[in-house]
Design an enzyme around this catalytic site. Sequence first.
Site, PDB file in Angstrom:
ATOM      1  N   CYS A   2       0.716  -1.260   0.000  1.00 28.77           N
ATOM      2  CA  CYS A   2       0.000   0.000   0.000  1.00 28.77           C
ATOM      3  C   CYS A   2       0.747   1.315   0.000  1.00 28.77           C
ATOM      4  O   CYS A   2       0.188   2.300  -0.403  1.00 28.77           O
ATOM      5  CB  CYS A   2      -1.011  -0.041   1.099  1.00 28.77           C
ATOM      6  SG  CYS A   2      -2.342  -1.089   0.554  1.00 28.77           S
ATOM      7  N   ARG A  27      -0.614   3.545   5.493  1.00 32.12           N
ATOM      8  CA  ARG A  27      -1.214   2.781   4.395  1.00 32.12           C
ATOM      9  C   ARG A  27      -1.047   1.269   4.590  1.00 32.12           C
ATOM     10  O   ARG A  27      -1.418   0.494   3.706  1.00 32.12           O
ATOM     11  CB  ARG A  27      -0.583   3.202   3.067  1.00 32.12           C
ATOM     12  CG  ARG A  27      -0.733   4.692   2.795  1.00 32.12           C
ATOM     13  CD  ARG A  27       0.079   5.097   1.589  1.00 32.12           C
ATOM     14  NE  ARG A  27      -0.578   4.757   0.353  1.00 32.12           N
ATOM     15  CZ  ARG A  27      -1.368   5.566  -0.335  1.00 32.12           C
ATOM     16  NH1 ARG A  27      -1.600   6.772   0.099  1.00 32.12           N
ATOM     17  NH2 ARG A  27      -1.907   5.169  -1.460  1.00 32.12           N
ATOM     18  N   TRP A  72      -0.057  -3.580   3.165  1.00 27.62           N
ATOM     19  CA  TRP A  72      -1.261  -4.090   3.794  1.00 27.62           C
ATOM     20  C   TRP A  72      -1.668  -5.283   2.932  1.00 27.62           C
ATOM     21  O   TRP A  72      -1.993  -5.125   1.753  1.00 27.62           O
ATOM     22  CB  TRP A  72      -2.357  -3.026   3.828  1.00 27.62           C
ATOM     23  CG  TRP A  72      -3.576  -3.476   4.565  1.00 27.62           C
ATOM     24  CD1 TRP A  72      -3.747  -3.543   5.914  1.00 27.62           C
ATOM     25  CD2 TRP A  72      -4.800  -3.939   3.987  1.00 27.62           C
ATOM     26  NE1 TRP A  72      -4.995  -4.028   6.212  1.00 27.62           N
ATOM     27  CE2 TRP A  72      -5.663  -4.274   5.054  1.00 27.62           C
ATOM     28  CE3 TRP A  72      -5.251  -4.112   2.678  1.00 27.62           C
ATOM     29  CZ2 TRP A  72      -6.951  -4.770   4.853  1.00 27.62           C
ATOM     30  CZ3 TRP A  72      -6.528  -4.602   2.479  1.00 27.62           C
ATOM     31  CH2 TRP A  72      -7.372  -4.921   3.560  1.00 27.62           C
ATOM     32  N   ASN A  98       1.677  -0.775  -5.465  1.00 27.12           N
ATOM     33  CA  ASN A  98       0.461  -0.489  -4.690  1.00 27.12           C
ATOM     34  C   ASN A  98      -0.717  -0.711  -5.622  1.00 27.12           C
ATOM     35  O   ASN A  98      -0.733  -0.179  -6.727  1.00 27.12           O
ATOM     36  CB  ASN A  98       0.514   0.964  -4.194  1.00 27.12           C
ATOM     37  CG  ASN A  98      -0.822   1.480  -3.676  1.00 27.12           C
ATOM     38  OD1 ASN A  98      -1.123   2.657  -3.822  1.00 27.12           O
ATOM     39  ND2 ASN A  98      -1.628   0.639  -3.080  1.00 27.12           N
ATOM     40  N   GLY A  99      -1.693  -1.527  -5.192  1.00 30.94           N
ATOM     41  CA  GLY A  99      -2.859  -1.767  -6.043  1.00 30.94           C
ATOM     42  C   GLY A  99      -3.163  -3.245  -6.133  1.00 30.94           C
ATOM     43  O   GLY A  99      -2.679  -4.044  -5.326  1.00 30.94           O
ATOM     44  N   GLU A 464     -20.337   3.946  15.958  1.00 31.07           N
ATOM     45  CA  GLU A 464     -18.957   4.424  15.995  1.00 31.07           C
ATOM     46  C   GLU A 464     -18.246   3.919  17.252  1.00 31.07           C
ATOM     47  O   GLU A 464     -17.101   3.480  17.197  1.00 31.07           O
ATOM     48  CB  GLU A 464     -18.952   5.958  15.917  1.00 31.07           C
ATOM     49  CG  GLU A 464     -17.598   6.616  16.089  1.00 31.07           C
ATOM     50  CD  GLU A 464     -16.535   6.153  15.100  1.00 31.07           C
ATOM     51  OE1 GLU A 464     -16.858   5.473  14.114  1.00 31.07           O
ATOM     52  OE2 GLU A 464     -15.350   6.437  15.346  1.00 31.07           O
ATOM     53  N   LYS A 468     -14.942   1.407  17.506  1.00 33.65           N
ATOM     54  CA  LYS A 468     -13.697   1.682  18.270  1.00 33.65           C
ATOM     55  C   LYS A 468     -13.291   0.447  19.057  1.00 33.65           C
ATOM     56  O   LYS A 468     -12.139   0.050  19.060  1.00 33.65           O
ATOM     57  CB  LYS A 468     -13.885   2.837  19.262  1.00 33.65           C
ATOM     58  CG  LYS A 468     -14.139   4.235  18.746  1.00 33.65           C
ATOM     59  CD  LYS A 468     -13.149   4.755  17.777  1.00 33.65           C
ATOM     60  CE  LYS A 468     -13.519   4.401  16.372  1.00 33.65           C
ATOM     61  NZ  LYS A 468     -12.787   4.973  15.305  1.00 33.65           N
ATOM     62  N   GLU A 471     -12.045  -2.406  16.776  1.00 37.13           N
ATOM     63  CA  GLU A 471     -10.762  -2.129  16.127  1.00 37.13           C
ATOM     64  C   GLU A 471      -9.572  -2.342  17.055  1.00 37.13           C
ATOM     65  O   GLU A 471      -8.565  -2.905  16.646  1.00 37.13           O
ATOM     66  CB  GLU A 471     -10.716  -0.661  15.647  1.00 37.13           C
ATOM     67  CG  GLU A 471     -11.481  -0.392  14.388  1.00 37.13           C
ATOM     68  CD  GLU A 471     -11.437   1.087  14.029  1.00 37.13           C
ATOM     69  OE1 GLU A 471     -11.045   1.405  12.903  1.00 37.13           O
ATOM     70  OE2 GLU A 471     -11.798   1.933  14.869  1.00 37.13           O
ATOM     71  N   HIS A 487     -35.735  -7.745  17.544  1.00 39.83           N
ATOM     72  CA  HIS A 487     -36.084  -8.447  16.305  1.00 39.83           C
ATOM     73  C   HIS A 487     -35.017  -9.459  15.912  1.00 39.83           C
ATOM     74  O   HIS A 487     -34.735  -9.653  14.725  1.00 39.83           O
ATOM     75  CB  HIS A 487     -36.324  -7.438  15.174  1.00 39.83           C
ATOM     76  CG  HIS A 487     -37.464  -6.517  15.447  1.00 39.83           C
ATOM     77  ND1 HIS A 487     -38.772  -6.949  15.548  1.00 39.83           N
ATOM     78  CD2 HIS A 487     -37.501  -5.185  15.701  1.00 39.83           C
ATOM     79  CE1 HIS A 487     -39.559  -5.918  15.824  1.00 39.83           C
ATOM     80  NE2 HIS A 487     -38.804  -4.838  15.926  1.00 39.83           N
ATOM     81  N   LYS A 586      -4.421   2.597   8.528  1.00 36.93           N
ATOM     82  CA  LYS A 586      -5.086   3.884   8.763  1.00 36.93           C
ATOM     83  C   LYS A 586      -5.915   4.260   7.544  1.00 36.93           C
ATOM     84  O   LYS A 586      -6.998   4.816   7.659  1.00 36.93           O
ATOM     85  CB  LYS A 586      -4.030   4.961   9.046  1.00 36.93           C
ATOM     86  CG  LYS A 586      -4.594   6.343   9.259  1.00 36.93           C
ATOM     87  CD  LYS A 586      -4.758   6.633  10.729  1.00 36.93           C
ATOM     88  CE  LYS A 586      -5.548   7.867  11.026  1.00 36.93           C
ATOM     89  NZ  LYS A 586      -6.779   7.596  11.793  1.00 36.93           N
TER      90      LYS A 586
HETATM   91  C1  G6P Z   1      -9.661   2.444   7.574  1.00 36.60           C
HETATM   92  C2  G6P Z   1      -9.389   2.796   9.022  1.00 36.60           C
HETATM   93  C3  G6P Z   1     -10.659   3.347   9.684  1.00 36.60           C
HETATM   94  C4  G6P Z   1     -11.171   4.525   8.871  1.00 36.60           C
HETATM   95  C5  G6P Z   1     -11.450   4.114   7.427  1.00 36.60           C
HETATM   96  C6  G6P Z   1     -11.794   5.295   6.558  1.00 36.60           C
HETATM   97  O1  G6P Z   1     -10.455   1.320   7.493  1.00 36.60           O
HETATM   98  O2  G6P Z   1      -8.923   1.681   9.735  1.00 36.60           O
HETATM   99  O3  G6P Z   1     -10.338   3.781  10.994  1.00 36.60           O
HETATM  100  O4  G6P Z   1     -12.342   5.007   9.461  1.00 36.60           O
HETATM  101  O5  G6P Z   1     -10.269   3.524   6.870  1.00 36.60           O
HETATM  102  O6  G6P Z   1     -10.684   6.149   6.491  1.00 36.60           O
HETATM  103  P1  G6P Z   1     -10.759   7.602   5.906  1.00 36.60           P
HETATM  104  O7  G6P Z   1      -9.348   8.087   5.890  1.00 36.60           O
HETATM  105  O8  G6P Z   1     -11.326   7.477   4.524  1.00 36.60           O
HETATM  106  O9  G6P Z   1     -11.636   8.386   6.791  1.00 36.60           O
END
Ligand code: G6P
Length: 591
Positions: A2, A27, A72, A98-99, A464, A468, A471, A487, A586
């Site tokens: 990445c 990345r 990654w 990358n890709g 959200e 957290k 993750e 349900h 990230k």
């Molecule tokens: C990844 C990270 C998440 C993040 C998501 C979107 O999956 O692990 O924590 O919310 O990407 O990232 P962005 O930079 O597009 O907000």
Amino acid sequence: MCGIFGYIGTKDSLQVCLNGLQLLEYRGYDSTGIAGVENGQIAYCKEAGKLHVLQQKLPFQKLDVAIGHTRWATHGKVSSNNAHPHLDEKCDIALVHNGIIENYDVLRSDLQMHGVRFVSETDSEVIVQLIAHHYKGELVEAVQKVLPLLKGHFAIAVIHKDFPDRIVAAARECPLAIGYDDAGTEAVISSDPNAFLSSTPNVLFLRKDEVALIQKGKISLFNSQNLPLCKQPERLEGHHTPPSKGGFAHYMLKEIFEQSATVQKAIFGRMDEKEVLFEALPETFRNAKRVWFIGCGTSAHAGMIGSLFLEDIAQIPSHTEIASEARFRIVPEETLVIAISQSGETADTIAAVREFKSRGLKVLGICNVKNSTLTRETDGCIFLKAGPEMSVCSTKAFTSQIAVLYLLAKFFARQSAEEIKTIPAQIQEVLKLAPLIQQIAKKYSHFRNFFFMGRHYMYPTCLEAALKLKEISYVNANGYPAGELKHGPIALIDTHFPVVAFCANKQTEEKILSNLQEVKARGAPIIALAPKELSAVSAVADDVIWLPSTSDKLAPFTSTVAGQLLAYYIALSLGCDIDQPRNLAKSVTVE
Ligand code: G6P
């Protein structure tokens, strides 16, 4: 697969490349590797694990030219064999990628029929083997011959042992920036220009099968028909202050504690007592008949809250779609698409932006990172101004996103947003609860499953908070609309299945209290996050985190901060790698 980086110039190529990789670790950090030319041979080193593992194993101290990669994993497990750089059979050529190459299987079988032996499980290795197959003494030509054979998307950097003075780079859909200095003493390539901007401000971005021959002080570009191409560089500004935890144990904790200030920055200078004013936002955007938010992960949750703001405050019909699913949907004309991304590099979000732009829709970006791909591809962009977010798990970006979205709804409604000024102080109040939240977290950290529930504004807020916890602690935490639990999911409830209830939505107070009774009746331990005035909650919850009183629309801020602290302290009790959790990046730069 990445982050890619490369350097050629008068500085220490190896060190510059390692520094660049450090800045690209967002990345991916499954493995890292570096290659260069040393005494007319390709020298390389690659290791499973983060950059510091590679740094300890480096068998060389100097390289004439260097390319590096931080991965990654997509195709092939996390191992040093599957780490980049990949080499051809003769070890003449090294490549970082990358890709994703979608037709790698067919290409690999063809090459195997020609006797080529592969040593990795990756799709990337096929590119370097193909380049070697087509190489007749000219690296650029060989790369140009290979690109039309590849299906998928890529950014690549390639070196050859016979040419210690050059890097060949190419890209299709994946970002690749080439930077060079005014004096012509060095050139850099990177998946992200922010990884090199301070020293090399002239930047060229490669697009659609363009190929670059990069030499010290000289960049030659070719288009997809292999014709020479003349492009004016962009002049980008940027600099890096080295990241610091500022005395906190983790970046995540530091970023949670920054939120009073970062929300303040997100709103500062963007309103007066009468209305909201956004810099560089085309007035025509206000004519939108409806709004669609797209994003991934945390950014998608921000979009869900943004949808509620737009409907409740500006009466504009609004919808949020996960970016990777958005392309399958019909989006009516006169819809403004708003793409939310902290990094501006998430491949699913960028792909959806491209799809909607190709359908003729206007796209607004909400982003934290300047010069990112999203900021270059949208019709306008609002910045979060939250500063670099280092922890993989997004915290301060989320509260800045919802602050900006609140202002945006007020902008559409032509209303003032004075009430949001109370939020930074309220966040401070919640932060003072950290010791209490830590105690509660310890008490519950042995549970392996949690339900998070909430209604209306507290529904995306609980999603959200559950994300957290998943993750960073690897605990199964599922968010649900509180009314939906009965349900189906309630079948799972027993004394080993705690429920975290987000109760700060006044409009639905009575209903969530009933839902709490329903899970209590089935033995669930309950943690409630509730505003001070909702005293009835103490009769049913085992533990309560009392939050400052606020309106339903602003409650996501305080409840989110409490949810972040709960996740952080549970992960801390479990001894997890909080800032760089396993399997995550990230920003995920493949679709
Ligand atoms: C990844 C990270 C998440 C993040 C998501 C979107 O999956 O692990 O924590 O919310 O990407 O990232 P962005 O930079 O597009 O907000």
